[in-house]
Design an enzyme around this catalytic site. Structure first.
Site, PDB file in Angstrom:
ATOM      1  N   CYS A  63      16.808 -55.308  66.717  1.00 58.25           N
ATOM      2  CA  CYS A  63      17.705 -56.564  66.515  1.00 58.25           C
ATOM      3  C   CYS A  63      18.719 -56.543  67.639  1.00 58.25           C
ATOM      4  O   CYS A  63      19.237 -55.582  67.810  1.00 58.25           O
ATOM      5  CB  CYS A  63      18.262 -56.535  65.113  1.00 58.25           C
ATOM      6  SG  CYS A  63      19.471 -57.891  65.007  1.00 58.25           S
TER       7      CYS A  63
ATOM      8  N   HIS B 250      26.282 -59.995  65.282  1.00 58.26           N
ATOM      9  CA  HIS B 250      26.530 -58.799  64.675  1.00 58.26           C
ATOM     10  C   HIS B 250      27.613 -59.091  63.627  1.00 58.26           C
ATOM     11  O   HIS B 250      27.682 -58.395  62.581  1.00 58.26           O
ATOM     12  CB  HIS B 250      26.504 -57.805  65.513  1.00 58.26           C
ATOM     13  CG  HIS B 250      26.506 -56.182  65.026  1.00 58.26           C
ATOM     14  ND1 HIS B 250      25.285 -55.874  64.354  1.00 58.26           N
ATOM     15  CD2 HIS B 250      27.438 -55.507  65.075  1.00 58.26           C
ATOM     16  CE1 HIS B 250      25.619 -54.593  64.065  1.00 58.26           C
ATOM     17  NE2 HIS B 250      26.950 -54.451  64.319  1.00 58.26           N
TER      18      HIS B 250
ATOM     19  N   CYS C 232      18.319 -65.033  72.043  1.00 56.82           N
ATOM     20  CA  CYS C 232      17.907 -66.290  72.623  1.00 56.82           C
ATOM     21  C   CYS C 232      19.041 -67.190  73.170  1.00 56.82           C
ATOM     22  O   CYS C 232      18.743 -68.207  74.056  1.00 56.82           O
ATOM     23  CB  CYS C 232      16.920 -67.001  71.757  1.00 56.82           C
ATOM     24  SG  CYS C 232      17.655 -68.254  70.829  1.00 56.82           S
TER      25      CYS C 232
ATOM     26  N   CYS D  31      27.137 -60.843  60.296  1.00 57.53           N
ATOM     27  CA  CYS D  31      25.680 -60.494  59.689  1.00 57.53           C
ATOM     28  C   CYS D  31      26.099 -59.890  58.273  1.00 57.53           C
ATOM     29  O   CYS D  31      26.647 -58.988  58.257  1.00 57.53           O
ATOM     30  CB  CYS D  31      24.887 -59.737  60.551  1.00 57.53           C
ATOM     31  SG  CYS D  31      23.074 -59.573  59.646  1.00 57.53           S
TER      32      CYS D  31
ATOM     33  N   CYS E 236       9.732 -76.088  76.651  1.00 54.13           N
ATOM     34  CA  CYS E 236       8.732 -76.653  75.627  1.00 54.13           C
ATOM     35  C   CYS E 236       8.941 -77.879  74.708  1.00 54.13           C
ATOM     36  O   CYS E 236       8.290 -78.073  73.939  1.00 54.13           O
ATOM     37  CB  CYS E 236       8.397 -75.624  74.550  1.00 54.13           C
ATOM     38  SG  CYS E 236       9.859 -75.151  73.326  1.00 54.13           S
TER      39      CYS E 236
ATOM     40  N   CYS F 290      19.807 -53.342  57.867  1.00 52.91           N
ATOM     41  CA  CYS F 290      20.148 -53.699  59.188  1.00 52.91           C
ATOM     42  C   CYS F 290      19.013 -53.378  59.976  1.00 52.91           C
ATOM     43  O   CYS F 290      18.175 -52.378  60.063  1.00 52.91           O
ATOM     44  CB  CYS F 290      21.402 -52.886  59.688  1.00 52.91           C
ATOM     45  SG  CYS F 290      21.632 -52.949  61.517  1.00 52.91           S
TER      46      CYS F 290
ATOM     47  N   CYS G 261      24.960 -68.574  64.538  1.00 61.76           N
ATOM     48  CA  CYS G 261      23.946 -68.587  63.492  1.00 61.76           C
ATOM     49  C   CYS G 261      24.010 -68.087  62.005  1.00 61.76           C
ATOM     50  O   CYS G 261      23.759 -68.498  61.126  1.00 61.76           O
ATOM     51  CB  CYS G 261      22.703 -68.100  63.981  1.00 61.76           C
ATOM     52  SG  CYS G 261      22.308 -68.427  65.761  1.00 61.76           S
TER      53      CYS G 261
ATOM     54  N   CYS H  67      17.119 -66.417  61.473  1.00 59.23           N
ATOM     55  CA  CYS H  67      16.446 -65.592  61.853  1.00 59.23           C
ATOM     56  C   CYS H  67      16.543 -64.224  60.910  1.00 59.23           C
ATOM     57  O   CYS H  67      15.493 -63.791  60.196  1.00 59.23           O
ATOM     58  CB  CYS H  67      16.475 -65.119  63.340  1.00 59.23           C
ATOM     59  SG  CYS H  67      16.012 -66.723  64.516  1.00 59.23           S
TER      60      CYS H  67
ATOM     61  N   CYS I  12      16.685 -72.543  78.690  1.00 60.23           N
ATOM     62  CA  CYS I  12      15.976 -72.765  80.054  1.00 60.23           C
ATOM     63  C   CYS I  12      16.624 -73.366  81.003  1.00 60.23           C
ATOM     64  O   CYS I  12      16.998 -73.143  81.846  1.00 60.23           O
ATOM     65  CB  CYS I  12      14.771 -73.541  79.724  1.00 60.23           C
ATOM     66  SG  CYS I  12      13.636 -72.860  78.466  1.00 60.23           S
TER      67      CYS I  12
ATOM     68  N   CYS J 226      13.725 -78.091  72.079  1.00 58.77           N
ATOM     69  CA  CYS J 226      15.255 -78.545  71.955  1.00 58.77           C
ATOM     70  C   CYS J 226      15.506 -80.108  71.509  1.00 58.77           C
ATOM     71  O   CYS J 226      15.941 -80.254  70.739  1.00 58.77           O
ATOM     72  CB  CYS J 226      16.271 -78.325  73.234  1.00 58.77           C
ATOM     73  SG  CYS J 226      16.331 -76.601  73.899  1.00 58.77           S
TER      74      CYS J 226
ATOM     75  N   CYS K 138      17.094 -70.798  72.002  1.00 58.90           N
ATOM     76  CA  CYS K 138      15.657 -71.320  72.369  1.00 58.90           C
ATOM     77  C   CYS K 138      15.136 -71.456  71.023  1.00 58.90           C
ATOM     78  O   CYS K 138      14.242 -70.554  70.508  1.00 58.90           O
ATOM     79  CB  CYS K 138      15.011 -70.274  72.921  1.00 58.90           C
ATOM     80  SG  CYS K 138      13.355 -70.603  73.716  1.00 58.90           S
TER      81      CYS K 138
ATOM     82  N   CYS L 259      17.271 -60.640  65.428  1.00 62.14           N
ATOM     83  CA  CYS L 259      17.811 -61.511  66.462  1.00 62.14           C
ATOM     84  C   CYS L 259      17.221 -61.030  67.880  1.00 62.14           C
ATOM     85  O   CYS L 259      17.096 -60.026  68.025  1.00 62.14           O
ATOM     86  CB  CYS L 259      19.347 -61.289  66.396  1.00 62.14           C
ATOM     87  SG  CYS L 259      20.176 -62.182  67.900  1.00 62.14           S
TER      88      CYS L 259
HETATM   89 FE1  FSX Z   1      13.681 -73.847  76.433  1.00 64.01          FE
HETATM   90 FE2  FSX Z   1      14.390 -76.199  75.144  1.00 64.01          FE
HETATM   91 FE3  FSX Z   1      13.215 -72.881  74.350  1.00 64.01          FE
HETATM   92 FE4  FSX Z   1      11.884 -75.006  74.582  1.00 64.01          FE
HETATM   93  O1  FSX Z   1      13.994 -77.294  76.055  1.00 64.01           O
HETATM   94  S1  FSX Z   1      15.050 -73.165  75.124  1.00 64.01           S
HETATM   95  S2  FSX Z   1      11.564 -73.205  75.745  1.00 64.01           S
HETATM   96  S3  FSX Z   1      12.837 -74.046  72.578  1.00 64.01           S
HETATM   97  O2  FSX Z   1      12.571 -76.392  74.281  1.00 64.01           O
HETATM   98  O3  FSX Z   1      14.236 -75.380  76.995  1.00 64.01           O
HETATM   99 FE1  SF4 Z   2      23.607 -56.697  63.722  1.00 66.80          FE
HETATM  100 FE2  SF4 Z   2      21.002 -57.392  63.419  1.00 66.80          FE
HETATM  101 FE3  SF4 Z   2      21.827 -55.124  62.160  1.00 66.80          FE
HETATM  102 FE4  SF4 Z   2      22.363 -58.041  61.458  1.00 66.80          FE
HETATM  103  S1  SF4 Z   2      20.333 -56.831  61.403  1.00 66.80           S
HETATM  104  S2  SF4 Z   2      23.917 -56.128  61.362  1.00 66.80           S
HETATM  105  S3  SF4 Z   2      22.802 -58.717  63.496  1.00 66.80           S
HETATM  106  S4  SF4 Z   2      21.694 -55.415  64.173  1.00 66.80           S
END
Ligand code: FSX
Ligand code: SF4
Length: 347
Positions: free
Chosen positions: A250, A224, A281, A227, A50, A244, A259, A271, A154, A53, A187, A278
């Site tokens: 999640c 995790h 991805c 988090c 898409c 949680c 992250c 996220c 991807c 990235c 992603c 989560c």
């Molecule tokens: Fe894939 Fe990246 Fe997701 Fe998109 O290019 S990782 S579909 S956010 O753009 O490749």
């Molecule tokens: Fe783990 Fe998700 Fe709970 Fe955070 S919200 S502690 S990442 S399961």
């Protein structure tokens, strides 16, 4: 502001910890840039994806670092080809690509590689009347590249375009080309992950990789583990209360990335911090192996219009029939809960 080598180096030194760069790498990068020798060019191809990235990388803003992605790639790293960022187009762009492919280059590929119909569902460019597929381009260019970077999930593992039923037989860059890749999944992928890895390569340092070929310094720990919700009680609905999110789907326990501490959108949030789950991805097998993303722990079958109450149960006997099973369906849903509303919409 244009960023040249000196500024890029200063940025990497100043952000070494944040980028996950060991000091030894910064030293090597310093030497490489100070030598003023030609650095490898970067050829960036865009296959089935898409373009998220590229957009993610374009969100990299900093007062001291690359002002934007064009600064980073064109002025600092010597980008020879990028279909959406480069100024040249058509035959001129292809000529640049072909010229760069004669020397030393890093091949960065965004997107999965379709193999069905001999790759003809994904055409990248035309060379002297011959339409070059992503499959053909990647297969030939990966062989002679100094290094092949799979940018995003991807390119790393197939990702969303390669999800079931995958009608165009999309596979990862390494599966399509037979060449090992450094995978920078996500992603989309985080801009810091991309810059950090490219900086290491420019320093002549190949990062240590984990079993999924990801830089271990970036993807070594589970979401995790770091988090801030880890010690909280689990919530049973999305959007109500703080806790949680494991019971509502999640995947932080199965997902490796930094992250929780790195954050996204120039350290704005991430996220789970924004109340979402989560979805794994950055993992091989995403999205199929982690679907459905949201799990409905309880089954809400009746909506009583007069009282605006939602009633738990799978029919006349009112027994719970949700996916998770825990709690036996005895819990009364709260008004306004998103989960029962989603469930009603799905019926
Ligand atoms: Fe894939 Fe990246 Fe997701 Fe998109 O290019 S990782 S579909 S956010 O753009 O490749
Ligand atoms: Fe783990 Fe998700 Fe709970 Fe955070 S919200 S502690 S990442 S399961």
């Amino acid at each position: 502001m244009q960023i040249h080598r000196r500024e890029f180096l200063k940025y990497c030194i100043g952000s070494a910890a944040a980028l996950g760069l060991p000091l030894s790498v910064v030293g090597k990068l310093q030497n490489a840039l100070a030598a003023d020798a030609p650095l490898p060019k970067v050829i960036w191809l865009n296959a089935a994806n898409c373009t998220g990235c590229t957009v993610s990388l374009a969100n990299l803003f900093s007062d001291s670092g690359p002002a934007d992605v064009a600064d980073l790639l064109i002025n600092t790293i010597d980008l020879a080809f990028h279909p959406t960022l480069m100024g040249a187009a058509g035959d001129l762009a292809v000529a640049q690509l072909l010229e760069a492919s004669q020397g030393s280059y890093i091949l960065a590929i965004e997107g999965g590689i379709p193999r069905a119909f001999n790759g003809h569902t994904c055409m990248l460019y035309t060379n002297q009347g011959h339409e070059v597929t992503a499959l053909e381009a990647v297969s030939s260019l990966a062989q002679n590249a100094a290094c092949v970077l799979a940018i995003g999930t991807c390119a790393s593992y197939g990702g969303i375009p390669g999800g079931d039923p995958n009608p165009t037989d999309i596979v990862s860059v390494s599966a399509a080309s037979g060449v090992s890749t450094i995978n920078i999944p996500g992603c989309p992928s985080h801009p810091d992950w991309i810059v950090s890895t490219i900086a290491q390569l420019l320093a002549g340092n190949v990062p240590q990789l984990d079993s999924s070929s990801r830089p271990a310094n970036l993807f070594g720990r589970k979401i995790h583990e770091r988090c801030p919700r880890e010690d909280d009680d689990e919530v049973h609905t999305i959007g109500l209360g703080y806790g949680c999110l494991e019971e509502v789907g999640c995947k932080g326990e199965k997902t490796r990335a930094d992250c929780p501490t790195r954050l996204w959108n120039s350290k704005t949030n991430w996220c789970v911090g924004a109340g979402s789950i989560c979805i794994a991805c950055t993992e091989r097998g995403f999205p199929d192996n982690f679907s459905p993303f949201y799990e409905l722990r309880y089954s809400y079958t009746n909506y009583q219009k007069d009282s605006h109450e939602l009633v738990v149960g799978g029919g006349d006997n009112g027994s719970g029939g949700g996916g998770g099973g825990g709690g036996g369906g005895a819990e009364t849903p709260r008004k306004g809960s998103m989960v029962p509303i989603i469930n009603l919409l799905l019926k």
